[in-house]
Design a protein around this motif. Sequence first.
Motif, PDB file in Angstrom:
ATOM      1  N   ALA A  54       0.820  -1.217   0.000  1.00 30.24           N
ATOM      2  CA  ALA A  54       0.000   0.000   0.000  1.00 30.24           C
ATOM      3  C   ALA A  54       0.849   1.261   0.000  1.00 30.24           C
ATOM      4  N   GLY A  55       2.137   1.126   0.277  1.00 32.65           N
ATOM      5  CA  GLY A  55       3.022   2.297   0.284  1.00 32.65           C
ATOM      6  C   GLY A  55       3.231   2.884   1.663  1.00 32.65           C
ATOM      7  N   LYS A  56       3.199   2.048   2.691  1.00 33.88           N
ATOM      8  CA  LYS A  56       3.330   2.547   4.073  1.00 33.88           C
ATOM      9  C   LYS A  56       4.704   3.178   4.319  1.00 33.88           C
ATOM     10  N   SER A  57       5.758   2.515   3.837  1.00 35.26           N
ATOM     11  CA  SER A  57       7.113   3.046   4.061  1.00 35.26           C
ATOM     12  C   SER A  57       7.324   4.354   3.310  1.00 35.26           C
ATOM     13  N   THR A  58       6.836   4.425   2.089  1.00 32.43           N
ATOM     14  CA  THR A  58       6.961   5.656   1.300  1.00 32.43           C
ATOM     15  C   THR A  58       6.173   6.781   1.947  1.00 32.43           C
ATOM     16  N   LEU A  59       4.982   6.456   2.447  1.00 27.98           N
ATOM     17  CA  LEU A  59       4.154   7.458   3.128  1.00 27.98           C
ATOM     18  C   LEU A  59       4.848   7.935   4.406  1.00 27.98           C
ATOM     19  N   THR A  60       5.418   7.003   5.164  1.00 29.65           N
ATOM     20  CA  THR A  60       6.116   7.365   6.391  1.00 29.65           C
ATOM     21  C   THR A  60       7.300   8.274   6.090  1.00 29.65           C
ATOM     22  N   ASP A  61       8.038   7.942   5.029  1.00 32.19           N
ATOM     23  CA  ASP A  61       9.177   8.766   4.624  1.00 32.19           C
ATOM     24  C   ASP A  61       8.730  10.190   4.289  1.00 32.19           C
ATOM     25  N   LEU A  63       6.030  11.689   5.324  1.00 29.22           N
ATOM     26  CA  LEU A  63       5.538  12.314   6.551  1.00 29.22           C
ATOM     27  C   LEU A  63       6.700  12.808   7.417  1.00 29.22           C
ATOM     28  N   ILE A  64       7.778  12.035   7.470  1.00 25.41           N
ATOM     29  CA  ILE A  64       8.972  12.473   8.205  1.00 25.41           C
ATOM     30  C   ILE A  64       9.485  13.783   7.627  1.00 25.41           C
ATOM     31  N   GLY A  65       9.516  13.873   6.286  1.00 20.31           N
ATOM     32  CA  GLY A  65       9.980  15.097   5.631  1.00 20.31           C
ATOM     33  C   GLY A  65       9.173  16.313   6.041  1.00 20.31           C
ATOM     34  N   THR A  66       7.856  16.163   6.094  1.00 16.53           N
ATOM     35  CA  THR A  66       6.993  17.274   6.501  1.00 16.53           C
ATOM     36  C   THR A  66       7.218  17.645   7.962  1.00 16.53           C
ATOM     37  N   LEU A  67       7.362  16.639   8.823  1.00 13.02           N
ATOM     38  CA  LEU A  67       7.614  16.891  10.242  1.00 13.02           C
ATOM     39  C   LEU A  67       8.926  17.644  10.443  1.00 13.02           C
ATOM     40  N   LEU A  90      13.225 -10.421   7.174  1.00  9.70           N
ATOM     41  CA  LEU A  90      13.108 -10.962   5.819  1.00  9.70           C
ATOM     42  C   LEU A  90      13.266  -9.857   4.781  1.00  9.70           C
ATOM     43  N   LEU A  91      12.741  -8.684   5.099  1.00  7.51           N
ATOM     44  CA  LEU A  91      12.808  -7.537   4.189  1.00  7.51           C
ATOM     45  C   LEU A  91      13.343  -6.324   4.934  1.00  7.51           C
ATOM     46  N   GLY A  92      14.548  -5.894   4.590  1.00  7.71           N
ATOM     47  CA  GLY A  92      15.083  -4.678   5.211  1.00  7.71           C
ATOM     48  C   GLY A  92      14.785  -3.493   4.321  1.00  7.71           C
ATOM     49  N   ASP A  93      13.502  -3.182   4.131  1.00  5.22           N
ATOM     50  CA  ASP A  93      13.148  -2.161   3.126  1.00  5.22           C
ATOM     51  C   ASP A  93      13.174  -0.756   3.709  1.00  5.22           C
ATOM     52  N   ARG A  94      14.119  -0.483   4.615  1.00  5.45           N
ATOM     53  CA  ARG A  94      14.245   0.863   5.147  1.00  5.45           C
ATOM     54  C   ARG A  94      14.989   1.780   4.183  1.00  5.45           C
ATOM     55  N   ILE A  95      15.334   1.252   3.005  1.00 10.85           N
ATOM     56  CA  ILE A  95      16.005   2.063   1.983  1.00 10.85           C
ATOM     57  C   ILE A  95      15.171   3.297   1.670  1.00 10.85           C
ATOM     58  N   ARG A  96      13.840   3.156   1.756  1.00  9.92           N
ATOM     59  CA  ARG A  96      12.953   4.271   1.430  1.00  9.92           C
ATOM     60  C   ARG A  96      13.099   5.426   2.419  1.00  9.92           C
ATOM     61  N   MET A  97      13.727   5.179   3.570  1.00 13.34           N
ATOM     62  CA  MET A  97      13.890   6.238   4.578  1.00 13.34           C
ATOM     63  C   MET A  97      15.354   6.585   4.789  1.00 13.34           C
ATOM     64  N   SER A  98      16.204   6.241   3.831  1.00 13.12           N
ATOM     65  CA  SER A  98      17.648   6.409   4.009  1.00 13.12           C
ATOM     66  C   SER A  98      18.082   7.866   4.115  1.00 13.12           C
ATOM     67  N   ASP A  99      17.236   8.793   3.703  1.00 15.52           N
ATOM     68  CA  ASP A  99      17.602  10.218   3.758  1.00 15.52           C
ATOM     69  C   ASP A  99      17.712  10.735   5.192  1.00 15.52           C
ATOM     70  N   TRP A 100      17.156  10.001   6.141  1.00 13.83           N
ATOM     71  CA  TRP A 100      17.013  10.570   7.492  1.00 13.83           C
ATOM     72  C   TRP A 100      17.953   9.984   8.531  1.00 13.83           C
ATOM     73  N   TYR A 101      18.805   9.046   8.146  1.00 10.75           N
ATOM     74  CA  TYR A 101      19.610   8.349   9.149  1.00 10.75           C
ATOM     75  C   TYR A 101      20.610   9.259   9.863  1.00 10.75           C
ATOM     76  N   ASP A 102      21.062  10.316   9.214  1.00 13.20           N
ATOM     77  CA  ASP A 102      22.020  11.213   9.865  1.00 13.20           C
ATOM     78  C   ASP A 102      21.370  12.525  10.291  1.00 13.20           C
ATOM     79  N   ASN A 103      20.029  12.562  10.298  1.00 11.58           N
ATOM     80  CA  ASN A 103      19.331  13.777  10.736  1.00 11.58           C
ATOM     81  C   ASN A 103      19.135  13.720  12.253  1.00 11.58           C
ATOM     82  N   PRO A 104      19.609  14.736  12.993  1.00 10.99           N
ATOM     83  CA  PRO A 104      19.524  14.693  14.465  1.00 10.99           C
ATOM     84  C   PRO A 104      18.099  14.723  15.002  1.00 10.99           C
TER      85      PRO A 104
END
Length: 296
Positions: A54-61, A63-67, A90-104
């Motif tokens: 459904a696109g939950k990870s993309t939506l979360t990503d 939403l993080i940007g807006t926050l 089984l699925l490490g699909d956190r690639i969709r949120m990789s922009d935020w790993y170094d954001n404090p």
Amino acid sequence: MWKQQLAEIKAGNTKTLARCISFIENEVPGYEDLLQELPPSTTPVIGITGPPGAGKSTLTDALIGTLVQEGASVAVLCVDPSSPFNLGALLGDRIRMSDWYDNPNVYIRSLATRGSLGGLHPKIIEISDLLKAAPYDLVIVETVGVGQSEVEIAGLADVTVVVVVPEAGDEVQTMKAGLMEIADVFVVNKADRPDADLFVKNLRLMLAPAFANHEKPVPVIKTIASQKQGIDELYRQLKAMTGEKIQHEKRLHLLAEKAFHLIEQKRMRDIDKKMLKEKIREAGASFNLYRFVNDY
């Protein structure tokens, strides 16, 4: 020891936070003492659930940007499906949120379901409560999305967002999955696809009689998460909902659900799957599942 660790978490030390989450995950001796030191918190928990794809990870990503743009800090728990045999992710699909790993202002932690049937991690309650002790404005929990058992998120989150897509089948499927009852907000993602408007219209018609006794109808928001469309509207809706005082009855329901799951886990602590497997092996051809369970 734990008071010092907790003080560091409150001060925003993410290394200590990560270490303590691992302590809870692996049930390091004494971890329950840490949990018993946790202070009351009003940090809201947003649950994001829905069927796979459904696109939950993309939506979360998105939403993080807006926050982050709004100056808010957010902790995200992403629950990945895991192998039924070794319980690893089984699925490490956190690639969709990789922009935020170094954001404090953003903390992201992936968890495996470890065989939990509800699309959540067996220690999700404890870990989300630990995150609420850290200085974040919001905690987001994204579930695996495994069908009807998605409803477990309703016992954890203050606000539950159910993500669906137009081609997920007819609206009856949404109703059959039990999502109608748990949704505080419906998000129809990938709304640029054919028949999206008809899907939204039918969904709203279904919601009208189902929630006739509620003071407010359940919002239905159209998004195209991959293009960041509709995310601002979703953010405003969530901000309004989390800004309202959570109804006393819902708060009691949430706490009762959490207490039930924790008591259930505690009483099941001496049951080990490997031990069960060996006992079943020993029983051989004479094994009867129901006699086995009854005698255990």
